[in-house]
Write a protein that holds these residues in place. Structure first.
Motif, mmCIF file in Angstrom:
data_model
loop_
_atom_site.group_PDB
_atom_site.id
_atom_site.type_symbol
_atom_site.label_atom_id
_atom_site.label_comp_id
_atom_site.label_asym_id
_atom_site.label_seq_id
_atom_site.Cartn_x
_atom_site.Cartn_y
_atom_site.Cartn_z
ATOM 1 N N THR A 259 -2.449 10.205 -1.736
ATOM 2 C CA THR A 259 -2.141 11.058 -0.594
ATOM 3 C C THR A 259 -0.657 10.878 -0.289
ATOM 4 O OG1 THR A 259 -4.369 10.829 0.311
ATOM 5 C CG2 THR A 259 -2.641 11.500 1.834
ATOM 6 N N GLU A 260 0.035 11.972 0.033
ATOM 7 C CA GLU A 260 1.473 11.876 0.238
ATOM 8 C C GLU A 260 1.961 12.863 1.280
ATOM 9 O OE1 GLU A 260 3.215 12.627 -3.591
ATOM 10 O OE2 GLU A 260 2.343 14.609 -3.767
ATOM 11 N N PRO B 23 0.779 -1.249 0.000
ATOM 12 C CA PRO B 23 0.000 0.000 0.000
ATOM 13 C C PRO B 23 0.804 1.290 0.000
ATOM 14 C CG PRO B 23 0.056 -0.944 2.197
ATOM 15 C CD PRO B 23 0.771 -1.920 1.308
ATOM 16 N N ILE B 24 2.124 1.219 0.114
ATOM 17 C CA ILE B 24 2.933 2.430 0.267
ATOM 18 C C ILE B 24 4.060 2.435 -0.762
ATOM 19 C CG2 ILE B 24 4.508 3.677 1.808
ATOM 20 C CD1 ILE B 24 2.859 2.813 4.143
ATOM 21 N N LEU B 25 4.375 3.624 -1.257
ATOM 22 C CA LEU B 25 5.510 3.839 -2.155
ATOM 23 C C LEU B 25 6.439 4.842 -1.481
ATOM 24 C CD1 LEU B 25 6.982 3.608 -4.891
ATOM 25 C CD2 LEU B 25 5.362 5.274 -5.824
ATOM 26 N N ILE B 26 7.713 4.474 -1.373
ATOM 27 C CA ILE B 26 8.702 5.279 -0.663
ATOM 28 C C ILE B 26 9.739 5.791 -1.665
ATOM 29 C CG2 ILE B 26 10.522 5.251 1.082
ATOM 30 C CD1 ILE B 26 7.800 4.941 2.336
ATOM 31 N N GLU C 249 9.814 11.222 0.354
ATOM 32 C CA GLU C 249 8.383 11.211 0.068
ATOM 33 C C GLU C 249 7.787 9.869 0.467
ATOM 34 O OE1 GLU C 249 6.279 13.016 -3.528
ATOM 35 O OE2 GLU C 249 6.351 10.893 -4.083
ATOM 36 N N ILE C 250 6.666 9.942 1.160
ATOM 37 C CA ILE C 250 5.895 8.763 1.549
ATOM 38 C C ILE C 250 4.507 8.947 0.960
ATOM 39 C CG2 ILE C 250 4.916 7.487 3.493
ATOM 40 C CD1 ILE C 250 7.316 8.888 5.123
ATOM 41 N N GLN C 251 3.998 7.935 0.254
ATOM 42 C CA GLN C 251 2.735 8.111 -0.447
ATOM 43 C C GLN C 251 1.994 6.789 -0.586
ATOM 44 O OE1 GLN C 251 4.588 8.870 -4.669
ATOM 45 N NE2 GLN C 251 2.909 7.423 -4.881
ATOM 46 N N GLN C 252 0.721 6.897 -0.904
ATOM 47 C CA GLN C 252 -0.012 5.716 -1.316
ATOM 48 C C GLN C 252 0.649 5.129 -2.575
ATOM 49 O OE1 GLN C 252 -3.963 8.023 -1.246
ATOM 50 N NE2 GLN C 252 -4.623 5.880 -1.161
ATOM 51 N N THR C 253 0.498 3.829 -2.745
ATOM 52 C CA THR C 253 1.025 3.197 -3.953
ATOM 53 C C THR C 253 0.170 3.608 -5.143
ATOM 54 O OG1 THR C 253 2.011 1.309 -2.847
ATOM 55 C CG2 THR C 253 1.417 1.011 -5.142
ATOM 56 N N PHE D 132 2.144 17.686 4.508
ATOM 57 C CA PHE D 132 1.164 16.657 4.179
ATOM 58 C C PHE D 132 0.342 17.153 2.999
ATOM 59 C CE2 PHE D 132 -3.067 14.659 4.843
ATOM 60 C CZ PHE D 132 -2.682 13.333 4.725
ATOM 61 N N ILE D 133 0.313 16.359 1.931
ATOM 62 C CA ILE D 133 -0.325 16.790 0.691
ATOM 63 C C ILE D 133 -1.562 15.934 0.444
ATOM 64 C CG2 ILE D 133 0.002 17.318 -1.747
ATOM 65 C CD1 ILE D 133 1.940 18.791 0.088
ATOM 66 N N ASN D 134 -2.709 16.511 0.715
ATOM 67 C CA ASN D 134 -3.970 15.817 0.471
ATOM 68 C C ASN D 134 -4.226 15.658 -1.021
ATOM 69 O OD1 ASN D 134 -5.627 14.908 2.692
ATOM 70 N ND2 ASN D 134 -5.630 17.038 3.411
#
Length: 329
Positions: A126-127, A93-96, A195-199, A178-180
């Motif tokens: 979301t990231e 679920p996460i892309l780094i 950067e941490i984000q949804q996949t 935090f970037i909605n």
């Protein structure tokens, strides 16, 4: 070893980074983060990814050479956690990433889950960003500087005056945002960040500074797709304040898609993840540390990322003012 029948032997997993050449990329991934890149315009290092055709490969231990996707499909909840596996199945679920912007990125936004699912069969995006280094007067674009209507936005876009209604934020090392979904944004020239984000790799590019690539072509814009995805309200909901207590997880961001804590490690820090039904990711954003688990020791230097399987509950981190981002669901 029989990969299909052996239970996941929990140890800290490291992965080969996946480098991405970008029109706006530079050399800081090499000069600051010491990554072995060869191109002149490498803008992104995908540290942990299960995006199709961009799946991370393990670089250490018994599972060296195996893909993250293969491990998920073989070990499911042992790797991800039962709750995460029930929610996402075999999808990580996460892309780094680490991102180096030598030049301004395009102004863009990401659709929410509903739009992304309907249009692209994908998650939304979301990231969050954590600034690791910034040149003097470096900026980010985040949102609008006032409420605008769709008609006003379109008029500025057509008149090449979009920058007049955008919000600019000067940044320094340690700033976090935090970037909605729906929020227009761009990383400015001179910024190196984690950067941490949804996949998801779904981006709606709305303005690209009228520049051309090395072949003289402009990049595709997604003007019409973006219209219904943009949040046109001015919202000061993006700058993240967080404590910096030593040897204790400091909450940065908690959202439905990920939880991120900030760690400053001095000496020895023992962590018990028994309360988490999730994998845990560590990104080293400054300094160096050792992570010990199941009699396995891994060094984590600045710009490196490590994945702790969900079955691995107790770890020890040794460091001298090492700074880490801790990410889990």
């Amino acid at each position: 070893m029989n990969y299909k029948t052996t239970r996941l032997n929990g140890y800290p997993l490291k992965f080969h980074p996946i480098f991405k050449e970008r029109l706006w990329g530079g050399q800081k991934l090499k000069t600051v983060l010491k990554k072995e890149i060869t191109g002149d315009t490498i803008g992104e290092s995908w540290e942990l990814s299960a995006v199709e055709d961009n799946v991370s490969i393990v670089s250490n231990g018994p599972w060296k050479g195996q893909s993250l996707q293969a491990l998920i499909e073989m070990y499911g909840e042992d790797l991800l956690g039962a709750h995460v596996y029930r929610t996402f199945g075999n999808s990580f679920p996460i892309l780094i990433k680490f991102i180096d912007a030598k030049k301004d990125l395009s102004i863009q936004l990401h659709p929410n889950d509903d739009l992304a699912r309907e249009r692209h069969d994908s998650f939304g995006k979301t990231e969050m960003w954590h600034v690791m280094q910034a040149d003097e007067e470096a900026e980010l674009i985040i949102g609008f500087n006032k409420d605008v209507t769709q008609e006003e936005y379109r008029e500025h876009l057509d008149n090449n005056t979009l920058s007049n209604i955008l919000n600019y934020e000067q940044v320094t090392k340690g700033d976090t945002f935090f970037i909605n979904v729906g929020k227009v944004h761009a990383i400015g020239a001179g910024v190196l960040l984690a950067e941490i984000q949804q996949t998801s790799d779904i981006t709606y590019r709305i303005y690209d500074w009228n520049r051309k690539d090395k072949d003289g072509n402009t990049r595709e814009l997604h003007t019409e797709l973006a219209l219904d995805a943009i949040d046109y309200k001015k919202k000061d909901d993006f700058r993240v304040s967080y404590p910096k207590a030593v040897n204790s997880p400091n909450e940065m961001v908690t959202c439905p898609y990920f939880i991120t804590n900030y760690l400053v490690v001095e000496g020895v820090l023992h962590l018990d993840h028994s309360d988490k039904d999730s994998f845990v990711i560590y990104m080293c954003v400054e300094g160096s540390c050792k992570i010990l688990a199941n009699d396995v020791e891994e060094v984590l230097d600045t710009g490196e990322t490590l994945l702790i399987p969900a079955t691995l509950k107790n770890i020890e981190i040794q460091g001298d003012h090492a700074q880490l981002l801790e990410v889990h669901l």
